[in-house]
Design a protein around this motif. Structure first.
Motif, PDB file in Angstrom:
ATOM      1  N   ILE A   6       0.866  -1.180   0.000  1.00 35.51           N
ATOM      2  CA  ILE A   6       0.000   0.000   0.000  1.00 35.51           C
ATOM      3  C   ILE A   6       0.904   1.232   0.000  1.00 35.51           C
ATOM      4  CG2 ILE A   6      -1.796   1.234   1.296  1.00 35.51           C
ATOM      5  CD1 ILE A   6      -2.043  -1.624   2.838  1.00 35.51           C
ATOM      6  N   SER A   7       1.874   1.216   0.924  1.00 37.57           N
ATOM      7  CA  SER A   7       2.817   2.330   1.068  1.00 37.57           C
ATOM      8  C   SER A   7       4.164   1.932   0.485  1.00 37.57           C
ATOM      9  CB  SER A   7       3.016   2.650   2.551  1.00 37.57           C
ATOM     10  OG  SER A   7       3.844   1.650   3.138  1.00 37.57           O
ATOM     11  N   HIS A   8       5.033   2.934   0.332  1.00 39.34           N
ATOM     12  CA  HIS A   8       6.391   2.614  -0.128  1.00 39.34           C
ATOM     13  C   HIS A   8       7.327   2.396   1.055  1.00 39.34           C
ATOM     14  CE1 HIS A   8       9.556   2.187  -3.015  1.00 39.34           C
ATOM     15  NE2 HIS A   8      10.263   3.166  -2.492  1.00 39.34           N
ATOM     16  N   LEU A   9       7.188   3.235   2.105  1.00 38.64           N
ATOM     17  CA  LEU A   9       8.117   3.161   3.237  1.00 38.64           C
ATOM     18  C   LEU A   9       7.407   3.047   4.591  1.00 38.64           C
ATOM     19  CD1 LEU A   9      10.681   5.863   2.028  1.00 38.64           C
ATOM     20  CD2 LEU A   9      11.068   3.395   2.100  1.00 38.64           C
ATOM     21  N   SER A  10       6.138   2.631   4.585  1.00 37.21           N
ATOM     22  CA  SER A  10       5.364   2.448   5.837  1.00 37.21           C
ATOM     23  C   SER A  10       5.300   3.705   6.689  1.00 37.21           C
ATOM     24  CB  SER A  10       5.951   1.304   6.691  1.00 37.21           C
ATOM     25  OG  SER A  10       6.033   0.119   5.973  1.00 37.21           O
ATOM     26  N   LYS A  11       5.265   4.881   6.056  1.00 37.98           N
ATOM     27  CA  LYS A  11       5.117   6.113   6.822  1.00 37.98           C
ATOM     28  C   LYS A  11       3.629   6.375   7.051  1.00 37.98           C
ATOM     29  CE  LYS A  11       9.362   8.210   5.129  1.00 37.98           C
ATOM     30  NZ  LYS A  11       9.962   9.139   4.154  1.00 37.98           N
ATOM     31  N   ALA A  12       3.316   6.944   8.236  1.00 38.90           N
ATOM     32  CA  ALA A  12       1.918   7.206   8.567  1.00 38.90           C
ATOM     33  C   ALA A  12       1.256   8.041   7.476  1.00 38.90           C
ATOM     34  CB  ALA A  12       1.828   7.919   9.916  1.00 38.90           C
ATOM     35  N   ALA A  13       1.975   9.050   6.969  1.00 40.21           N
ATOM     36  CA  ALA A  13       1.406   9.931   5.947  1.00 40.21           C
ATOM     37  C   ALA A  13       1.106   9.172   4.658  1.00 40.21           C
ATOM     38  CB  ALA A  13       2.361  11.092   5.665  1.00 40.21           C
ATOM     39  N   GLU A  14       1.933   8.171   4.359  1.00 41.61           N
ATOM     40  CA  GLU A  14       1.699   7.380   3.140  1.00 41.61           C
ATOM     41  C   GLU A  14       0.422   6.551   3.276  1.00 41.61           C
ATOM     42  OE1 GLU A  14       6.431   6.826   1.881  1.00 41.61           O
ATOM     43  OE2 GLU A  14       5.354   5.147   2.774  1.00 41.61           O
ATOM     44  N   PHE A  15       0.254   5.926   4.459  1.00 43.54           N
ATOM     45  CA  PHE A  15      -0.982   5.154   4.687  1.00 43.54           C
ATOM     46  C   PHE A  15      -2.196   6.086   4.675  1.00 43.54           C
ATOM     47  CE2 PHE A  15       1.913   1.991   6.895  1.00 43.54           C
ATOM     48  CZ  PHE A  15       1.677   0.942   6.019  1.00 43.54           C
ATOM     49  N   ASP A  16      -2.037   7.289   5.278  1.00 42.10           N
ATOM     50  CA  ASP A  16      -3.140   8.253   5.291  1.00 42.10           C
ATOM     51  C   ASP A  16      -3.540   8.632   3.867  1.00 42.10           C
ATOM     52  OD1 ASP A  16      -3.193   8.274   8.016  1.00 42.10           O
ATOM     53  OD2 ASP A  16      -2.111  10.172   8.254  1.00 42.10           O
ATOM     54  N   ASP A  17      -2.540   8.945   3.046  1.00 42.03           N
ATOM     55  CA  ASP A  17      -2.820   9.336   1.656  1.00 42.03           C
ATOM     56  C   ASP A  17      -3.507   8.196   0.904  1.00 42.03           C
ATOM     57  OD1 ASP A  17      -1.795  11.854   1.948  1.00 42.03           O
ATOM     58  OD2 ASP A  17       0.175  11.399   1.088  1.00 42.03           O
ATOM     59  N   ALA A  18      -2.999   6.978   1.102  1.00 44.57           N
ATOM     60  CA  ALA A  18      -3.593   5.813   0.427  1.00 44.57           C
ATOM     61  C   ALA A  18      -5.060   5.664   0.831  1.00 44.57           C
ATOM     62  CB  ALA A  18      -2.809   4.552   0.768  1.00 44.57           C
ATOM     63  N   ASP A  19      -5.323   5.761   2.134  1.00 42.86           N
ATOM     64  CA  ASP A  19      -6.706   5.619   2.623  1.00 42.86           C
ATOM     65  C   ASP A  19      -7.625   6.684   2.034  1.00 42.86           C
ATOM     66  OD1 ASP A  19      -6.068   3.454   4.144  1.00 42.86           O
ATOM     67  OD2 ASP A  19      -5.977   4.521   6.059  1.00 42.86           O
ATOM     68  N   ARG A  20      -7.092   7.907   1.992  1.00 40.95           N
ATOM     69  CA  ARG A  20      -7.907   9.030   1.484  1.00 40.95           C
ATOM     70  C   ARG A  20      -8.351   8.755   0.040  1.00 40.95           C
ATOM     71  NH1 ARG A  20      -6.004  13.376  -1.049  1.00 40.95           N
ATOM     72  NH2 ARG A  20      -3.864  13.016  -0.385  1.00 40.95           N
ATOM     73  N   ILE A  21      -7.437   8.201  -0.774  1.00 43.06           N
ATOM     74  CA  ILE A  21      -7.776   7.938  -2.178  1.00 43.06           C
ATOM     75  C   ILE A  21      -8.629   6.670  -2.312  1.00 43.06           C
ATOM     76  CG2 ILE A  21      -6.821   7.436  -4.466  1.00 43.06           C
ATOM     77  CD1 ILE A  21      -6.322  10.318  -3.433  1.00 43.06           C
ATOM     78  N   ILE A  22      -8.189   5.593  -1.669  1.00 38.56           N
ATOM     79  CA  ILE A  22      -8.875   4.300  -1.857  1.00 38.56           C
ATOM     80  C   ILE A  22     -10.303   4.348  -1.323  1.00 38.56           C
ATOM     81  CG2 ILE A  22      -8.841   1.854  -1.181  1.00 38.56           C
ATOM     82  CD1 ILE A  22      -5.736   2.020  -1.327  1.00 38.56           C
ATOM     83  N   SER A  23     -10.509   5.105  -0.231  1.00 38.45           N
ATOM     84  CA  SER A  23     -11.859   5.179   0.348  1.00 38.45           C
ATOM     85  C   SER A  23     -12.850   5.842  -0.610  1.00 38.45           C
ATOM     86  CB  SER A  23     -11.825   5.926   1.686  1.00 38.45           C
ATOM     87  OG  SER A  23     -11.430   7.269   1.485  1.00 38.45           O
ATOM     88  N   GLN A  24     -12.339   6.587  -1.583  1.00 44.05           N
ATOM     89  CA  GLN A  24     -13.237   7.216  -2.564  1.00 44.05           C
ATOM     90  C   GLN A  24     -13.965   6.183  -3.422  1.00 44.05           C
ATOM     91  OE1 GLN A  24     -10.929  10.090  -4.794  1.00 44.05           O
ATOM     92  NE2 GLN A  24     -10.283  11.159  -2.939  1.00 44.05           N
ATOM     93  N   SER A  25     -13.452   4.956  -3.437  1.00 42.68           N
ATOM     94  CA  SER A  25     -14.132   3.903  -4.201  1.00 42.68           C
ATOM     95  C   SER A  25     -15.445   3.521  -3.533  1.00 42.68           C
ATOM     96  CB  SER A  25     -13.231   2.667  -4.303  1.00 42.68           C
ATOM     97  OG  SER A  25     -13.113   2.047  -3.021  1.00 42.68           O
ATOM     98  N   LYS A  26     -15.578   3.870  -2.250  1.00 46.27           N
ATOM     99  CA  LYS A  26     -16.771   3.527  -1.455  1.00 46.27           C
ATOM    100  C   LYS A  26     -17.023   2.021  -1.440  1.00 46.27           C
ATOM    101  CE  LYS A  26     -19.127   7.909  -1.217  1.00 46.27           C
ATOM    102  NZ  LYS A  26     -18.052   8.751  -1.782  1.00 46.27           N
ATOM    103  N   LEU A  27     -15.958   1.242  -1.503  1.00 47.10           N
ATOM    104  CA  LEU A  27     -16.060  -0.214  -1.436  1.00 47.10           C
ATOM    105  C   LEU A  27     -15.383  -0.696  -0.161  1.00 47.10           C
ATOM    106  CD1 LEU A  27     -14.979  -1.216  -5.075  1.00 47.10           C
ATOM    107  CD2 LEU A  27     -17.312  -1.132  -4.168  1.00 47.10           C
TER     108      LEU A  27
END
Lengths: 106, 316
Positions: B104-125
């Protein structure tokens, strides 16, 4: 006996036991390019410091079970370890375990 | 021209006959399955689309989003993840859920997971994750577990059922041994044996994990040391689909009743096995990048032995 004297004795013993020990320990570099440690096998002397530097676009680690473990090295990050006892130190990248290397310390 | 470049759907039913299937790109629009030693069968995209319309369930697979990656192979991995999610949002038939096969992330940084969640959650799945090795890099190895590990066992494995299909998310990126490949470990294999116990052999099973469970290319670590033991446990099941990521390219194999498939990354491509000095990120022309990134939709039809897998690049 004072600590200083103990240290001196220990140093003298080390010098006697390790006739090859040089006055100046060396700094030796290992590079990581294309998921490969280079040189893959390295001979160093007790007291030498080896520095690994990751030149890949992918993070790597340097891990020798029970001996040393680097943090994750992103591109151009380095990790150094000073070898204070002789022996063969097999190591690998814990993310890409097919990447292996060896430091022979004498 | 459609941007669906691969269609896999073996409509032949026959558990006993072992068939070797080859997958060939057909004029860039679909895929022709050829069956060695049997009757050749091909399935065009229109057929696949029709099949999808009458089907009970479609789910998505995305993989290797590497949020935080900013190197020449793709300076904006977050942007291409968003494009991938937009593809999912635009699907005519809303998928039932999504699986993410790690990194999901490249370096397991909190901000990377946050960014991923923000985008992926837009799928509403609903999204079912398994970790990649890039998701366990933080000092305390806690960010992945805090976010995605709830209700899972060990380093994050679990199973669930949807529309009569049994899904098992496996973790093969921890406790890797020097010189070895991906690793499931004895504890997880024992759990899997127990998880599958009592399941009817006619239950379709989907195993998903980050690193391929079968040996793709050991020289680059593309395989799982004890993957064969997991496959042994699903041997008696009539339909088994194994979905992986990690190698950032589409690759598939059909062996008896088991279909193996790897998904593209949404971040950057990696070279075909042995075609480069290393498996590192492959820089392609900017104009070509979106043709080598993408998503997969997997279609399940009641009574059908195989699941149909359609890989869709972001463009091209």
């Amino acid at each position: 006996m004072t600590t200083t004297l103990l240290r001196s004795l220990a140093l003298a013993a080390a010098l006697l036991l390790a006739p090859g020990l040089r006055a100046h320990a060396e700094e030796i570099k290992v590079t990581i390019d294309n998921f490969t440690f280079s040189p893959a096998e390295l001979k160093v002397k007790v007291g030498d410091t080896v520095t690994w530097t990751n030149h890949d676009d992918i993070p790597h680690t340097v891990v020798s079970a029970g001996k040393f473990r680097s943090k994750t090295m992103d591109t151009d990050n380095s990790f150094s370890f000073t070898f204070i006892s002789a022996g063969d130190y097999k190591y690998f990248c814990s993310l890409h375990p097919h990447m292996t290397g060896m430091i022979k310390v004498e | 021209m459609s941007d669906h470049d691969h269609t896999h759907n073996d409509q032949e039913r026959g558990l006993s006959r072992r068939k070797v299937l080859e997958c060939m790109t057909w004029a860039g629009t679909g895929v022709l399955w050829t069956i060695s030693g049997g009757v050749p069968h091909s399935l065009g995209l229109v057929e696949a689309a029709n099949a999808a319309e009458t089907n009970g369930m479609t789910f998505m697979q995305i993989s290797d989003s590497h949020v935080g990656f900013d190197k020449p192979a793709n300076p904006n991995a977050l942007g291409t993840l968003e494009e991938a999610i937009n593809k999912v949002k635009a699907m005519a038939k809303k998928p039932s859920f999504m699986i993410h096969t790690g990194d999901i992330s490249h370096l397991s940084k909190a901000a990377e997971f946050d960014d991923a969640d923000r985008i992926i959650s837009q799928s509403k799945l609903d999204v079912h994750y398994v970790p990649g090795e890039h998701d366990f890099l933080d000092e305390e190895i806690k960010f992945y577990r805090e976010r995605y590990g709830k209700g899972t066992k060990g380093a994050g494995y679990y199973s669930f059922d949807a529309n009569g299909v049994h899904f098992v998310g496996l973790v093969n990126v921890v406790d890797l041994k020097a010189g070895g490949l991906g690793n499931l470990g004895a504890e997880q294999l024992a759990w899997l044996a127990d998880d599958l116990k009592g399941k009817s052999k006619s239950t379709p099973v989907v195993l998903f994990a980050h690193i391929p469970l079968w040996t793709v290319y050991p020289e680059w670590g593309w395989g799982t040391e004890d993957g064969a033991r997991a496959l042994e446990l699903v041997k008696g099941f009539g339909s088994v689909t194994v979905l992986n990521g990690h190698i950032h390219q589409v690759m598939q194999k059909v062996e008896g009743n088991v279909t193996f498939h790897t998904a593209r990354s949404t971040a950057f491509p990696q070279p075909a096995p042995g075609t480069a000095a290393s498996p590192g990120p492959m820089k392609v022309d900017d104009a070509k990048l979106r043709s080598v990134l993408g998503i997969a939709s997997i279609d399940f039809k009641q009574g059908q032995e195989k699941l149909a897998i359609i890989d869709t690049p972001l463009a091209g």
